[in-house]
Enzyme design. Structure first.
Site, PDB file in Angstrom:
ATOM      1  N   PRO A 110       0.830  -1.197   0.000  1.00 19.07           N
ATOM      2  CA  PRO A 110       0.000   0.000   0.000  1.00 19.07           C
ATOM      3  C   PRO A 110       0.869   1.254   0.000  1.00 19.07           C
ATOM      4  CG  PRO A 110      -0.778  -1.596   1.616  1.00 19.07           C
ATOM      5  CD  PRO A 110       0.530  -2.113   1.117  1.00 19.07           C
ATOM      6  N   CYS A 111       0.565   2.177  -0.898  1.00 20.80           N
ATOM      7  CA  CYS A 111       1.411   3.363  -1.043  1.00 20.80           C
ATOM      8  C   CYS A 111       1.440   4.193   0.237  1.00 20.80           C
ATOM      9  CB  CYS A 111       0.906   4.219  -2.203  1.00 20.80           C
ATOM     10  SG  CYS A 111       1.186   3.461  -3.817  1.00 20.80           S
ATOM     11  N   SER A 112       0.362   4.165   1.003  1.00 17.97           N
ATOM     12  CA  SER A 112       0.312   4.993   2.197  1.00 17.97           C
ATOM     13  C   SER A 112       1.346   4.578   3.234  1.00 17.97           C
ATOM     14  CB  SER A 112      -1.084   4.908   2.827  1.00 17.97           C
ATOM     15  OG  SER A 112      -1.380   3.557   3.149  1.00 17.97           O
ATOM     16  N   SER A 113       1.869   3.350   3.141  1.00 16.56           N
ATOM     17  CA  SER A 113       2.824   2.876   4.132  1.00 16.56           C
ATOM     18  C   SER A 113       4.272   3.115   3.709  1.00 16.56           C
ATOM     19  CB  SER A 113       2.630   1.375   4.372  1.00 16.56           C
ATOM     20  OG  SER A 113       3.008   0.646   3.217  1.00 16.56           O
ATOM     21  N   LEU A 114       4.470   3.708   2.533  1.00 17.40           N
ATOM     22  CA  LEU A 114       5.826   3.897   2.021  1.00 17.40           C
ATOM     23  C   LEU A 114       6.141   5.382   1.891  1.00 17.40           C
ATOM     24  CD1 LEU A 114       5.773   1.270  -0.843  1.00 17.40           C
ATOM     25  CD2 LEU A 114       6.783   1.007   1.415  1.00 17.40           C
TER      26      LEU A 114
END
Length: 269
Positions: A110-114
């Site tokens: 998930p992009c939100s975690s990177l």
């Protein structure tokens, strides 16, 4: 470039007009097939492609993803829906594949975690600075870009991406490659250079789609110093181009204007 009968499919469709008219038509669209890419018996990728320049795609993909070098590819063949590449050092390939698969899992997270810095890591992997210092004129760029619209598939279907690789000042590009994906079109064009043992890299790579970080990284890994598009770049595209020493040109349209984002020193004005 191959004929529409080999690269497209068709079916009945309904066209609706703003004035309420409805007509039945036969509509054509790109023919997409699923292929398995292997290297020395190792599964590399499952890909969906337009069924053209398949050998070029196979070796181009390995080079632009940093899995091999042009000189390490011994042979490439097409066996039905499998694209088979043999490389010189399968053991070296194993370690690169391990990293490549780890990177693929990272990108799918998930992009939100990177963080942005984390997302750039896989793009920068194995991207060396391109140090060629030749120059091109704006006219060279507009001329090369104009060849994208000469693709019959692009003109008649409008649902494919096109990549052309050209020598500045040449009357025609070295190769025009089409595919349903812009990355695969780049892989095919680079693969043409590999299969034909073209070492010259004083070249321009022109594409019909946006210039994202992963696409710019492919050009850099192939050693091509100038990348141009009729569209524009993303922030990662600009950042990767700057770090790799690539001249990045967007919105090169109609011999009227273009925008140079990085590597301005290669533009002769």
């Amino acid at each position: 470039m191959q004929g529409l009968e080999l690269t497209s499919a068709s079916s009945k469709a309904m066209r609706v007009w703003s004035d309420g008219r409805v007509e039945e038509i036969t509509e054509r669209y790109p023919l997409e097939k699923a292929y398995k890419l292997t290297a020395s018996g190792r599964l590399v990728a499952l890909v969906s492609l337009l069924p053209t320049l398949l050998r070029e795609f196979a070796c181009g993909f390995l080079v632009t993803e940093g899995l091999s070098t042009p000189g390490s590819i011994r042979s490439v063949s097409v066996d039905g829906l499998e694209l088979k590449v043999e490389v010189e050092d399968p053991a070296a390939l194993d370690s690169k594949l391990s990293f490549y698969r780890a990177v693929s899992r990272l990108i799918r997270a998930p992009c939100s975690s990177l963080s942005p810095e984390t997302l750039l890591l896989p793009l920068e992997a194995k991207v060396r600075e391109v140090k060629l210092s030749f120059k091109v004129t704006p006219s060279d760029v507009w001329s090369a870009i104009s060849w994208l619209r000469k693709s019959k598939l692009y003109r008649e279907l409008g649902m494919v991406h096109v990549c052309a690789i050209a020598k500045p000042g040449a009357e025609a590009p070295m190769v025009i490659a089409e595919d349903v994906g812009r990355h695969s079109a780049v892989d095919k064009a680079v693969g043409y250079l590999v299969l034909n043992r073209i070492a010259d890299r004083e070249l321009m790579l022109c594409v019909s789609g946006r210039l994202t970080g992963d696409l710019v990284a492919k050009a850099a890994r192939a050693g091509i110093p100038i990348v141009a598009s009729i569209s524009g770049p993303t922030s990662t595209g600009v950042e990767i181009a700057r770090k790799a020493g690539v001249t990045l040109i967007g919105f090169a349209r109609g011999a009227r204007r273009l925008t140079v984002y990085t590597g301005e020193e290669r533009i002769a004005i």
